[in-house]
Design a protein around this motif. Structure first.
Motif, mmCIF file in Angstrom:
data_model
loop_
_atom_site.group_PDB
_atom_site.id
_atom_site.type_symbol
_atom_site.label_atom_id
_atom_site.label_comp_id
_atom_site.label_asym_id
_atom_site.label_seq_id
_atom_site.Cartn_x
_atom_site.Cartn_y
_atom_site.Cartn_z
ATOM 1 N N ASN A 198 0.817 -1.220 0.000
ATOM 2 C CA ASN A 198 0.000 0.000 0.000
ATOM 3 C C ASN A 198 0.849 1.267 0.000
ATOM 4 O O ASN A 198 0.332 2.364 -0.181
ATOM 5 N N LYS A 199 2.163 1.131 0.187
ATOM 6 C CA LYS A 199 3.041 2.306 0.197
ATOM 7 C C LYS A 199 3.723 2.548 -1.144
ATOM 8 O O LYS A 199 4.486 3.497 -1.282
ATOM 9 N N ILE A 200 3.454 1.705 -2.113
ATOM 10 C CA ILE A 200 4.145 1.829 -3.405
ATOM 11 C C ILE A 200 3.563 2.937 -4.263
ATOM 12 O O ILE A 200 4.278 3.682 -4.918
ATOM 13 N N GLY A 201 2.261 3.035 -4.256
ATOM 14 C CA GLY A 201 1.596 4.007 -5.122
ATOM 15 C C GLY A 201 0.301 3.437 -5.649
ATOM 16 O O GLY A 201 -0.081 2.296 -5.362
ATOM 17 N N ALA A 202 -0.386 4.221 -6.458
ATOM 18 C CA ALA A 202 -1.708 3.839 -6.931
ATOM 19 C C ALA A 202 -1.707 2.554 -7.737
ATOM 20 O O ALA A 202 -2.673 1.798 -7.727
ATOM 21 N N ASP A 203 -0.627 2.307 -8.480
ATOM 22 C CA ASP A 203 -0.598 1.129 -9.348
ATOM 23 C C ASP A 203 0.132 -0.043 -8.710
ATOM 24 O O ASP A 203 0.374 -1.053 -9.368
ATOM 25 N N GLY A 204 0.499 0.054 -7.438
ATOM 26 C CA GLY A 204 1.272 -0.993 -6.795
ATOM 27 C C GLY A 204 0.583 -2.341 -6.808
ATOM 28 O O GLY A 204 1.182 -3.372 -7.129
ATOM 29 N N TYR A 205 -0.709 -2.350 -6.469
ATOM 30 C CA TYR A 205 -1.454 -3.602 -6.397
ATOM 31 C C TYR A 205 -1.574 -4.282 -7.765
ATOM 32 O O TYR A 205 -1.629 -5.498 -7.851
ATOM 33 N N SER A 206 -1.619 -3.484 -8.836
ATOM 34 C CA SER A 206 -1.803 -4.056 -10.165
ATOM 35 C C SER A 206 -0.516 -4.658 -10.719
ATOM 36 O O SER A 206 -0.554 -5.417 -11.698
ATOM 37 N N ARG A 207 0.611 -4.354 -10.096
ATOM 38 C CA ARG A 207 1.888 -4.840 -10.616
ATOM 39 C C ARG A 207 2.496 -5.964 -9.797
ATOM 40 O O ARG A 207 3.605 -6.413 -10.093
ATOM 41 N N ILE A 208 1.792 -6.443 -8.783
ATOM 42 C CA ILE A 208 2.316 -7.540 -7.981
ATOM 43 C C ILE A 208 1.262 -8.633 -7.831
ATOM 44 O O ILE A 208 0.061 -8.361 -7.746
ATOM 45 N N SER A 209 1.724 -9.865 -7.853
ATOM 46 C CA SER A 209 0.866 -11.024 -7.613
ATOM 47 C C SER A 209 1.501 -11.834 -6.494
ATOM 48 O O SER A 209 2.640 -12.300 -6.635
ATOM 49 N N LEU A 210 0.782 -11.979 -5.391
ATOM 50 C CA LEU A 210 1.277 -12.749 -4.258
ATOM 51 C C LEU A 210 0.554 -14.082 -4.208
ATOM 52 O O LEU A 210 -0.673 -14.137 -4.294
ATOM 53 N N PHE A 211 1.328 -15.156 -4.042
ATOM 54 C CA PHE A 211 0.760 -16.505 -4.043
ATOM 55 C C PHE A 211 1.079 -17.224 -2.734
ATOM 56 O O PHE A 211 2.206 -17.149 -2.231
ATOM 57 N N HIS A 212 0.075 -17.910 -2.229
ATOM 58 C CA HIS A 212 0.224 -18.708 -1.017
ATOM 59 C C HIS A 212 0.410 -20.163 -1.421
ATOM 60 O O HIS A 212 -0.512 -20.781 -1.972
ATOM 61 N N GLY A 213 1.603 -20.711 -1.188
ATOM 62 C CA GLY A 213 1.841 -22.082 -1.582
ATOM 63 C C GLY A 213 3.273 -22.508 -1.362
ATOM 64 O O GLY A 213 4.100 -21.765 -0.835
ATOM 65 N N ASN A 214 3.551 -23.746 -1.798
ATOM 66 C CA ASN A 214 4.847 -24.388 -1.601
ATOM 67 C C ASN A 214 5.700 -24.198 -2.848
ATOM 68 O O ASN A 214 5.216 -24.429 -3.969
ATOM 69 N N VAL A 215 6.961 -23.829 -2.688
ATOM 70 C CA VAL A 215 7.841 -23.634 -3.846
ATOM 71 C C VAL A 215 8.075 -24.933 -4.606
ATOM 72 O O VAL A 215 8.488 -24.902 -5.768
ATOM 73 N N LEU A 216 7.824 -26.075 -3.969
ATOM 74 C CA LEU A 216 7.986 -27.362 -4.640
ATOM 75 C C LEU A 216 6.760 -27.714 -5.484
ATOM 76 O O LEU A 216 6.823 -28.632 -6.302
ATOM 77 N N GLN A 217 5.672 -26.986 -5.287
ATOM 78 C CA GLN A 217 4.456 -27.156 -6.082
ATOM 79 C C GLN A 217 3.903 -25.784 -6.456
ATOM 80 O O GLN A 217 2.774 -25.435 -6.101
ATOM 81 N N PRO A 218 4.674 -24.988 -7.160
ATOM 82 C CA PRO A 218 4.286 -23.585 -7.401
ATOM 83 C C PRO A 218 2.998 -23.425 -8.186
ATOM 84 O O PRO A 218 2.250 -22.469 -7.954
ATOM 85 N N LEU A 219 2.709 -24.327 -9.108
ATOM 86 C CA LEU A 219 1.509 -24.173 -9.928
ATOM 87 C C LEU A 219 0.235 -24.349 -9.116
ATOM 88 O O LEU A 219 -0.845 -23.922 -9.542
ATOM 89 N N GLU A 220 0.345 -24.977 -7.940
ATOM 90 C CA GLU A 220 -0.817 -25.164 -7.069
ATOM 91 C C GLU A 220 -0.988 -24.017 -6.073
ATOM 92 O O GLU A 220 -1.919 -24.020 -5.268
ATOM 93 N N ALA A 221 -0.091 -23.055 -6.110
ATOM 94 C CA ALA A 221 -0.180 -21.918 -5.187
ATOM 95 C C ALA A 221 -1.382 -21.055 -5.536
ATOM 96 O O ALA A 221 -1.718 -20.851 -6.705
#
Length: 403
Positions: free
Chosen positions: A160-183
């Motif tokens: 929220n401190k990046i700027g107005a377009d911050g949210y549109s330029r980042i994708s955060l995923f919850h998951g395991n690096v050994l199964q990234p496609l399932e995150a």
């Protein structure tokens, strides 16, 4: 420690990052010695620390001399209890320094264009990704971590401190690096949209007059309409990184090779790099306790005995808050296997990387820095690419693998 603090110990068991390093944030900023891991390999009994260690910690605290105020650590009133994630960022991380080296490595080993697309694995609160977005409006970032609490905290306190377009330029995923496609993609509402929403009797009334249920759990994904990395459009990555020794969370060689293969799959076919860090030295294979004094808190990094058969140790991170007169024991605790540089190189090559480069620097002898104040140590030490490096008490390395 009061009853409330003791009760916090078990919920924190799944938290995943801990570190002790010295940093200098600048164009050529560097990190001293950082440690991080994840609940990928945390066992139930690893948070128990003997009474003797607690007594030693109290003795160390009594010997310290409080330093003057610091802008980086004086961000919360004396009566407020700061988040463990905020304490971690203030005492451990140096995103500007890491990004400086990432850009340097990319231009050296790939070149021809500016790196725009970053993936930060084991990202925690994704502070590095947030800084990456801040440096160039064309840049995008992807963060992947198993700690949902850290990801939610990131969106509420970093993105929220990046700027107005911050949210549109980042994708955060919850998951395991050994199964990234399932995150699973973490969903959130930009602050700009929330400003146009008013809450009335547990209902959300939008400007258009529609009614919706109140979002629960902050920015976490709901159980419906979940989006996974496998079906979410993402740009090919120019750089993938795994910092704070996170790869030491992976204890099996097969898992390490599998992870490196996943990394290689997402790197751009035009050329890309994977960068991780690693530490070592004679001090890394013994019991060790270090502390650093900041304006409002003292940071403790504790390394348990080292098992030479499995090459594993336990790391615990503690904070002592002076103004609140409280201790956050085991704010972050985890287990890792300490990989050697040749092992990492062999695994990267087996995964399919074309070349592997080592950038190392010698650290100050740990026997001389058991207690320090702020980030005042090792400011002039830079990383250098090496083919050979003699064993030292402590060293730190960037490992750069070129696709």
């Amino acid at each position: 420690m009061g009853k409330r603090d003791k009760k916090q110990r078990h919920p924190q068991r799944n938290s995943h990052r801990a570190a002790f390093h010295y940093t200098e944030e600048g164009e050529e900023g560097v990190s001293y010695e950082s440690h991080a891991a994840s609940k990928y390999s945390l066992s139930e009994g690893e948070e128990e620390v003997g009474k003797k260690d607690e007594e030693e910690e109290e003795e160390d605290e009594e010997e310290e001399v409080e330093i003057e105020g610091n802008e980086e650590t004086d961000e919360y009133p004396s009566k407020d209890m700061p988040s463990k994630f905020l304490l971690y960022q203030q005492s451990v991380q140096s995103p500007k320094g890491d990004i400086s080296y990432l850009q340097k490595f990319f231009l050296m080993y790939v070149g021809g264009r500016q790196p725009l697309h970053l993936q930060e694995d084991f990202c925690g609160t994704a502070l590095l990704s947030a800084e990456w977005l801040r440096t160039d409006s064309r840049r995008t970032a992807i963060g992947l971590d198993l700690d949902l609490e850290a990801l939610d905290w990131c969106m509420e306190n970093n993105i929220n401190k990046i700027g107005a377009d911050g949210y549109s330029r980042i994708s955060l995923f919850h998951g395991n690096v050994l199964q990234p496609l399932e995150a699973k993609l973490i969903k959130f509402e930009p602050q700009e949209l929330l400003r146009n929403i008013s809450l009335t009797e547990n209902k959300v009334v939008t400007e258009s007059g529609g009614l919706e249920s109140v979002l629960e759990g902050g920015s976490s994904s709901s159980s419906h309409n979940e989006i996974y990395m496998r079906n979410h459009p993402l740009p090919a990555r120019d750089i993938v990184c795994a910092f704070n020794y996170s790869c030491c969370c992976l204890h099996r060689r097969a898992d390490l090779v599998l992870y490196f293969k996943h990394v290689l799959d997402v790197l751009s076919k035009k050329g890309g790099i994977f960068v991780m860090d690693l530490y070592g030295g004679t001090s890394s294979e013994c019991k060790l306790r270090l502390q650093r004094k900041f304006a409002n808190f003292t940071y403790f990094w504790e390394q348990a005995e080292f098992d030479i058969i499995e090459r594993k140790t336990r790391i615990s991170l503690h904070f002592h808050l002076q103004k609140q007169q409280k201790k956050l024991r085991h704010a972050f605790s985890y287990s890792w296997r300490l990989w050697s540089l040749p092992e990492i190189k062999d695994c990267l090559e087996e995964a399919g990387f074309q070349s592997v480069h080592f950038w190392l620097r010698e650290m100050q002898d740990t026997r001389e820095i058991r207690k320090t104040e702020g980030f005042g140590v090792g400011r002039d030490i830079k990383y250098e690419e090496v083919k050979k490096f003699q064993q030292q008490d402590a060293w730190n390395a960037y490992v750069v693998a070129v696709a």
